[in-house]
Design a protein around this motif. Structure first.
Motif, PDB file in Angstrom:
ATOM      1  N   SER A   1       0.927  -1.213  -0.174  1.00 42.12           N
ATOM      2  CA  SER A   1      -0.136  -0.082  -0.025  1.00 42.12           C
ATOM      3  C   SER A   1       0.877   1.035  -0.133  1.00 42.12           C
ATOM      4  N   LYS A   2       0.212   2.500   0.063  1.00 44.65           N
ATOM      5  CA  LYS A   2       0.994   3.531  -0.172  1.00 44.65           C
ATOM      6  C   LYS A   2       1.807   3.867   1.233  1.00 44.65           C
ATOM      7  N   THR A   3       1.285   3.315   2.352  1.00 47.69           N
ATOM      8  CA  THR A   3       2.223   3.398   3.557  1.00 47.69           C
ATOM      9  C   THR A   3       3.371   2.408   3.844  1.00 47.69           C
ATOM     10  N   ASP A   4       3.288   1.423   2.970  1.00 53.66           N
ATOM     11  CA  ASP A   4       4.173   0.321   2.974  1.00 53.66           C
ATOM     12  C   ASP A   4       5.434   0.493   2.510  1.00 53.66           C
ATOM     13  N   SER A   5       6.253   1.257   3.152  1.00 53.76           N
ATOM     14  CA  SER A   5       7.615   1.669   2.656  1.00 53.76           C
ATOM     15  C   SER A   5       8.460   0.699   3.098  1.00 53.76           C
ATOM     16  N   ALA A   6       9.767   0.496   2.614  1.00 55.45           N
ATOM     17  CA  ALA A   6      10.723  -0.652   2.982  1.00 55.45           C
ATOM     18  C   ALA A   6      11.093  -0.529   4.474  1.00 55.45           C
ATOM     19  N   PHE A   7      10.991   0.614   4.971  1.00 56.94           N
ATOM     20  CA  PHE A   7      11.535   0.478   6.284  1.00 56.94           C
ATOM     21  C   PHE A   7      10.310   0.436   7.189  1.00 56.94           C
ATOM     22  N   HIS A   8       9.091   0.734   6.811  1.00 58.31           N
ATOM     23  CA  HIS A   8       8.019   0.350   7.383  1.00 58.31           C
ATOM     24  C   HIS A   8       7.760  -1.116   7.350  1.00 58.31           C
ATOM     25  N   GLY A   9       8.101  -1.841   6.298  1.00 58.05           N
ATOM     26  CA  GLY A   9       8.061  -3.266   6.299  1.00 58.05           C
ATOM     27  C   GLY A   9       9.253  -3.968   7.467  1.00 58.05           C
ATOM     28  N   LEU A  10      10.324  -3.270   7.469  1.00 54.40           N
ATOM     29  CA  LEU A  10      11.223  -3.911   8.231  1.00 54.40           C
ATOM     30  C   LEU A  10      10.636  -3.813   9.889  1.00 54.40           C
ATOM     31  N   ILE A  11      10.076  -2.535  10.111  1.00 53.94           N
ATOM     32  CA  ILE A  11       9.619  -2.372  11.369  1.00 53.94           C
ATOM     33  C   ILE A  11       8.506  -3.493  11.810  1.00 53.94           C
ATOM     34  N   MET A  12       7.435  -3.772  10.800  1.00 50.64           N
ATOM     35  CA  MET A  12       6.518  -4.775  10.975  1.00 50.64           C
ATOM     36  C   MET A  12       7.142  -6.100  11.062  1.00 50.64           C
ATOM     37  N   ALA A  13       8.161  -6.308  10.491  1.00 46.41           N
ATOM     38  CA  ALA A  13       8.788  -7.858  10.333  1.00 46.41           C
ATOM     39  C   ALA A  13       9.354  -7.765  11.857  1.00 46.41           C
ATOM     40  N   VAL A  14       9.996  -6.794  12.313  1.00 44.76           N
ATOM     41  CA  VAL A  14      10.836  -6.921  13.603  1.00 44.76           C
ATOM     42  C   VAL A  14       9.917  -7.196  14.712  1.00 44.76           C
ATOM     43  N   LYS A  15       8.329  -6.351  14.674  1.00 49.85           N
ATOM     44  CA  LYS A  15       7.563  -6.697  15.518  1.00 49.85           C
ATOM     45  C   LYS A  15       6.699  -7.774  15.576  1.00 49.85           C
ATOM     46  N   ASP A  16       6.850  -8.533  14.437  1.00 49.17           N
ATOM     47  CA  ASP A  16       5.962  -9.828  14.496  1.00 49.17           C
ATOM     48  C   ASP A  16       6.824 -10.810  15.069  1.00 49.17           C
ATOM     49  N   PRO A  17       6.323 -11.568  16.308  1.00 49.14           N
ATOM     50  CA  PRO A  17       7.134 -12.317  17.433  1.00 49.14           C
ATOM     51  C   PRO A  17       7.527 -13.662  16.470  1.00 49.14           C
ATOM     52  N   LYS A  18       6.708 -13.983  15.447  1.00 43.01           N
ATOM     53  CA  LYS A  18       7.086 -15.199  14.462  1.00 43.01           C
ATOM     54  C   LYS A  18       8.400 -15.082  13.933  1.00 43.01           C
ATOM     55  N   VAL A  19       8.827 -13.754  13.438  1.00 45.06           N
ATOM     56  CA  VAL A  19       9.836 -13.505  12.740  1.00 45.06           C
ATOM     57  C   VAL A  19      11.232 -13.839  13.415  1.00 45.06           C
ATOM     58  N   PRO A  20      11.543 -13.489  14.729  1.00 43.19           N
ATOM     59  CA  PRO A  20      12.516 -13.718  15.655  1.00 43.19           C
ATOM     60  C   PRO A  20      12.487 -15.003  16.031  1.00 43.19           C
ATOM     61  N   LEU A  21      11.683 -15.891  15.919  1.00 43.04           N
ATOM     62  CA  LEU A  21      11.490 -17.228  16.107  1.00 43.04           C
ATOM     63  C   LEU A  21      12.110 -18.002  15.168  1.00 43.04           C
ATOM     64  N   PHE A  22      11.605 -17.798  14.005  1.00 48.97           N
ATOM     65  CA  PHE A  22      12.092 -18.481  12.668  1.00 48.97           C
ATOM     66  C   PHE A  22      13.676 -18.084  12.725  1.00 48.97           C
ATOM     67  N   ALA A  23      13.936 -16.960  12.914  1.00 42.26           N
ATOM     68  CA  ALA A  23      15.397 -16.533  12.820  1.00 42.26           C
ATOM     69  C   ALA A  23      16.285 -17.425  13.570  1.00 42.26           C
ATOM     70  N   ILE A  24      15.830 -17.712  14.926  1.00 43.86           N
ATOM     71  CA  ILE A  24      16.708 -18.407  15.883  1.00 43.86           C
ATOM     72  C   ILE A  24      16.618 -19.785  15.404  1.00 43.86           C
ATOM     73  N   MET A  25      15.394 -20.182  15.088  1.00 42.99           N
ATOM     74  CA  MET A  25      15.368 -21.523  14.379  1.00 42.99           C
ATOM     75  C   MET A  25      16.380 -21.778  13.224  1.00 42.99           C
ATOM     76  N   SER A  26      16.246 -20.962  12.524  1.00 46.55           N
ATOM     77  CA  SER A  26      17.110 -21.092  11.186  1.00 46.55           C
ATOM     78  C   SER A  26      18.725 -21.016  11.674  1.00 46.55           C
ATOM     79  N   CYS A  27      18.882 -20.219  12.770  1.00 44.04           N
ATOM     80  CA  CYS A  27      20.561 -20.087  13.163  1.00 44.04           C
ATOM     81  C   CYS A  27      20.629 -21.271  13.849  1.00 44.04           C
ATOM     82  N   ALA A  28      19.791 -22.057  14.646  1.00 45.45           N
ATOM     83  CA  ALA A  28      20.225 -23.364  15.358  1.00 45.45           C
ATOM     84  C   ALA A  28      20.327 -24.490  14.370  1.00 45.45           C
ATOM     85  N   GLY A  29      19.344 -24.490  13.145  1.00 48.72           N
ATOM     86  CA  GLY A  29      19.212 -25.519  12.571  1.00 48.72           C
ATOM     87  C   GLY A  29      20.504 -25.522  11.595  1.00 48.72           C
TER      88      GLY A  29
END
Length: 514
Positions: A272-300
């Motif tokens: 959308s008009k408000t979905d800038s790249a930086f806004h997308g990054l902020i949304m990703a960081v705030k989603d608790p699933k993303v850090p869980l996936f990140a740590i899982m990928s790191c461990a794997g």
């Protein structure tokens, strides 16, 4: 939505959908909507997917093969005197192996933010392939430890554009029930490169020693780097861009490609008009699933660190360098078959959790077998089990793209975060498989078992979170939509030639894959 707003939408829809003699409603009036008609769409959609499979997949597989061949040429060159020629100690060799990730990991996130905003990702990815091919070829001229460090750093920066960018590009073309298999085929380039790269390295290292007064391990870098540059130059002509602007598709095919993804998630796959790249990054960081996936990928990837040292591990069987490289290939051929079969079934069954955990458990079994015996048959069987289990990593980002589907700015940032953090595990594994712990590497394998166990635990947590969110979706399907969601649903309705209310109804059927 108010009644007045619905009336406005209905009027707009009626204006678009005036009857046409050539295309039946509701697609009449869409200048490029002829392939959306019910009598034409099934065949047209099969042809579109087949076209993508024949152009996109082979290209990114070939690039992936060269990507990992270039990155891991160091492990093959080690068998033919690289350490001695450059005077590298064990810790310096591990540092050279790991340093590529020091530049690769930080570059992931800005690179994927760029690829989400530019209109021609084919140019961007191809240019990065050429750059890392040049850096790889120039590695062959290095004369000391410092030179190797610099060369490896400059390999890592452009490489950061490829794998997360490639996964994001796949997610812009394939539906969630097509994506896992294609992602696994893409990831199979890594496993094919481990097999094919071993054959290539065996041929170069055994036949080109001293040619033109140059060591064989230097020829390895020159030849493989030159091939990568050539592949990058060709890729710019073959890779697609996005569904709305790919040059080698017809307007009707581009419309169909957009409609497929809009139907898949119930909203247009556009920011959308408000979905800038930086806004997308902020949304990703705030989603608790993303850090869980990140740590899982790191461990794997930490637990799968054997992949970066596979020729060294095979060398513990006691054979010559040429035979060692040839023996390193068959486990990865099996791994490629297992990966594609596992992902195909994951798509057919619409399941992710067990298709990731079962291969991880296969790695654990391989480690246990290797710890239990030092006989050649037993150790070699364990290597097949380890390599086959490596296929779990192919599905992590495919699961993520369904768990974080919209908007694209958020999805691209999430892919980059998880891939970057996951490769921290690969970087750390460079110091886990220490030469001092050879030839049995029991300590390395115990660390691997612990890391894989933790990864499966996090996968279980993610599954429960997604199951809870599916139940929440069922309860909240009638909630008030946000302006951004309404905009994407309106875009989807316009693409599909349906009413806004019909698009909302389709969106309410969306569920996360478990």
């Amino acid at each position: 939505m108010s009644l007045d707003e619905k009336d406005v939408v209905a009027i707009k829809y009626d204006e678009v959908a005036e009857p046409s003699s050539s295309v039946p409603p509701p697609y009449a009036g869409l200048p490029d909507g002829e392939l959306l008609a019910s009598d034409k769409r099934p065949a047209a959609e099969r042809k579109l997917v087949r076209t993508l499979d024949m152009r996109l997949l082979p290209t990114i597989i070939l690039i992936s093969i060269m990507n990992y061949i270039d990155r891991l040429a160091l492990t093959a060159a080690r068998l033919k005197g690289l350490e001695q020629d450059l005077g590298l100690s064990d810790i310096q060799y591990a540092t050279v192996l790991a340093i590529v990730y020091v530049s690769y990991i930080p570059a992931n996130i800005p690179s994927n933010m760029i690829i989400n905003r530019i209109s021609r990702p084919s140019y961007y990815i191809a240019a990065c392939v050429v750059l890392w091919g040049l850096a790889s070829a120039l590695t062959g001229v290095c004369r000391d430890y410092a030179g190797m460090l610099v060369a490896r750093i400059f390999i890592g920066i452009p490489e950061a554009a490829f794998y997360p960018g490639g996964v994001y590009l796949l997610s812009r073309w394939y539906t969630k029930k097509e994506l896992a298999f294609r992602s696994a085929i893409f990831y199979s380039g890594l496993m094919i490169s481990s097999a094919f790269g071993s054959f290539v390295a065996a041929g170069i290292l055994s036949n080109m020693e001293g040619d033109l007064g140059i060591r064989a391990w230097r020829w390895l870098y020159y030849i493989e780097g030159a091939i990568t540059v050539t592949v990058g130059l060709v890729a710019v002509l073959i890779l697609p861009d996005y569904p709305h602007n790919t040059r080698w598709l017809t307007p009707a095919q581009r419309r169909l490609a957009q409609v497929r993804l809009a139907e898949d998630a119930g909203e247009a796959d556009e920011d959308s008009k408000t979905d800038s790249a930086f806004h997308g990054l902020i949304m990703a960081v705030k989603d608790p699933k993303v850090p869980l996936f990140a740590i899982m990928s790191c461990a794997g990837l930490l637990g799968s660190g054997f992949a970066s040292f596979f020729p060294t591990i095979v060398a513990t069987l006691g054979y010559s360098s040429t035979v060692t490289l040839l023996l390193a290939a068959p486990p990865w051929i099996l791994a490629t078959i297992v990966s594609c079969t596992n992902a195909w079934h994951a798509d057919r069954s619409a399941e992710r959790y067990l298709h990731i955990c079962a291969p991880y458990w296969c790695i654990i079994v391989g480690y246990i077998v290797a710890i239990s015996t030092m006989t050649v048959p037993g150790r070699y069987v364990s290597m097949f089990l380890m390599a086959a289990g490596f296929s779990a990593n192919a599905l992590v980002l495919a699961w993520l793209t369904n768990a974080v589907p919209r908007p694209p700015a958020k999805r691209s940032a999430a892919i980059a975060i998880v891939n970057a953090f996951g490769n921290v595990g690969t970087m750390v594994s460079s110091f886990v498989w220490k030469a001092d712990w050879g030839p049995n590497y029991h300590q390395s394998m115990f660390i691997g078992i612990a890391a894989i166990g933790f990864a499966t635990f996090l996968a279980t947590v993610i599954r429960y979170i997604l199951a809870y969110q599916n139940k929440k979706l069922e309860r909240e399907e009638l909630r008030q939509l946000t302006p951004e969601e309404e905009e994407r649903i309106r875009d989807a309705a316009q693409l599909e030639g349906i009413t806004y209310d019909e698009a909302v109804s389709r969106r309410r059927g969306f569920r996360y894959l478990l």
